[in-house]
Design an enzyme around this catalytic site. Sequence first.
Site, PDB file in Angstrom:
ATOM      1  N   SER A  11       0.835  -1.203   0.000  1.00 22.04           N
ATOM      2  CA  SER A  11       0.000   0.000   0.000  1.00 22.04           C
ATOM      3  C   SER A  11       0.866   1.248   0.000  1.00 22.04           C
ATOM      4  CB  SER A  11      -0.906   0.022   1.221  1.00 22.04           C
ATOM      5  OG  SER A  11      -1.600   1.259   1.263  1.00 22.04           O
ATOM      6  N   LYS A  18      -4.474  -6.674   3.416  1.00 24.95           N
ATOM      7  CA  LYS A  18      -4.405  -5.519   2.503  1.00 24.95           C
ATOM      8  C   LYS A  18      -5.805  -5.156   2.007  1.00 24.95           C
ATOM      9  CE  LYS A  18      -3.088  -2.355  -0.384  1.00 24.95           C
ATOM     10  NZ  LYS A  18      -3.452  -2.501  -1.734  1.00 24.95           N
ATOM     11  N   HIS A  28      -7.534  -3.350   4.748  1.00 25.90           N
ATOM     12  CA  HIS A  28      -6.928  -2.011   4.775  1.00 25.90           C
ATOM     13  C   HIS A  28      -7.623  -1.112   3.747  1.00 25.90           C
ATOM     14  CE1 HIS A  28      -4.329   0.846   2.674  1.00 25.90           C
ATOM     15  NE2 HIS A  28      -3.734   1.085   3.836  1.00 25.90           N
ATOM     16  N   ASN A  29      -7.792  -1.618   2.546  1.00 29.91           N
ATOM     17  CA  ASN A  29      -8.436  -0.815   1.510  1.00 29.91           C
ATOM     18  C   ASN A  29      -9.898  -0.528   1.850  1.00 29.91           C
ATOM     19  OD1 ASN A  29      -5.997  -1.221   0.237  1.00 29.91           O
ATOM     20  ND2 ASN A  29      -6.906  -1.521  -1.778  1.00 29.91           N
ATOM     21  N   GLU A  71      -9.945   2.166   4.206  1.00 30.98           N
ATOM     22  CA  GLU A  71      -9.625   3.395   3.450  1.00 30.98           C
ATOM     23  C   GLU A  71     -10.903   3.983   2.820  1.00 30.98           C
ATOM     24  OE1 GLU A  71      -6.237   2.797   0.792  1.00 30.98           O
ATOM     25  OE2 GLU A  71      -7.338   3.888  -0.753  1.00 30.98           O
TER      26      GLU A  71
END
Length: 498
Positions: free
Chosen positions: A148, A202, A205-206, A209
Amino acid sequence: MTKTPAASAADPSPSATTNEATAQIGVVGLAVMGSNIARNFANHGHTVAVYNRTTAKTEKFMADFGQTGSFVPAETIQDFVASLERPRRALIMVQAGAGTDAVINQLADAMEPGDIIIDGGNALYTDTIRRETDIRARGLHFVGAGISGGEEGALNGPAIMPGGPAESYESLGPLLESISAKVDGTPCCTHIGPDGAGHFVKMVHNGIEYADMQVIGEAYQLLRYGAGMSPADIAAVFREWNKGDLESYLVEITAEVLAQVDADTNTPLVDLIVDAAGQKGTGRWTVKAALDLGVPVTGIGEAVFARALSSATSQRQAAQGQLPSGQLSPAVAPEDREAFVEDVRRALYASKLVAYAQGFDEILAGSAEYGWDLDPKDMATIWRGGCIIRAKFLNRIAEAYQANPKLESLLLDPYFNSELEGLVDSWRRIVVAATQQGHPVPVFSSSLSYYDSLRAQRLPAALIQGQRDYFGAHTYGRVDRPGAFHTLWSGDRTEVEA
Ligand code: ATR
């Protein structure tokens, strides 16, 4: 570390490749992300083999950057593999999906047992689990690594979330850690867990976000249309917020975007940008996985849907001016603006907390489902730098899970609990004000509902269980004794034990 001389920019031809194994790492795929990662490795003193399916791209890479570090260009995958030190480490940075599978197969054919194939793309974690199984069967290591930080991070220090076998991290970890971002000297890279764990983390995480960007968007919407402030004034507010609890990369760039004025028209750029948000799919994946795992990630879900709704342009056009608004409250009076801005800040903070709490719940649920044994403290630690959601408050999250790895919810950590005490009144006021003024706040409001659901002594789920038993004899539990029960709804309505 042995270094080969940097290839000459005057002769960027990959045919200059030797078959000597001198490179510590190789990068396949020299589009934007791959190029930047390769340069990052070279900037940290590593010799980097580079290969791209279309040779012209390798040549261009060497012409542009060949002089900036130690690169070994290759024209064929065989030459590329031959130029790698053992155990060979090849990082794939190609278009996710079929491209990744094609390159994995080419590499696996050319590699030998013990070599490591790393997929640094945004692969779906279930694909990574499948690929890891296949590659393991061939005696090789497969590492799905979430990376990232976008283009800039790839070049100057991303957050890296590698999964795969712990054994492969021994030789790969130091290389990845060397190019990752660092916070207080700690690399933003650690071995996440087996097989698909890195790409799963990940993905979440996105998803977080998406929610983080949406709550910032909702705050902007309220300041702009609820308080009638200009983009420049709101930019100043975000700059101020970036000095406190909300300090983060996303808040920082929000101020930059809002302050931008279009050179042609002298209008705030934000007013000229089409208000239809795109998405590449990782937010959607996060929600799909959460649905399968039964984890309520309402903040992320609403954020994904909000982007979809923004892009439903013809529906929105048809609805504008047609759907009745009802009686709306006026915008905030100038004398009440300061208090309103502070309320919005607190609502944003509280909603963001909920979104992160839900994201961490999903990580823990994924970990339990797939037997990954993930430590949530590690995620909070490595997300502090390099990645898009980097933020000061991730320190607090790391501390929360450090203090109590079995925390039922991040919201119940003593620090966040006391923060919420100072936020919740403002949060309620803002959801009410937004509703009365007719401004959409899907994440602010759904997060508050989630919060109130968690706190509630009784939920209407009792009634739903009654309904389910009525139409489908699905049975229900009782609060006063164990067992499953069914009421004979179409009979004499006595209760029987199921
Ligand atoms: P970006 O970083 O710009 O978003 P991307 O679209 O994710 O890039 O990936 C583009 C890269 O994937 C390119 O290096 C491309 O190789 P070409 O330059 O030859 O097009 C690579 N790529 C895509 N499909 C591939 C495949 N089937 N085999 C090998 N490489 C492939």
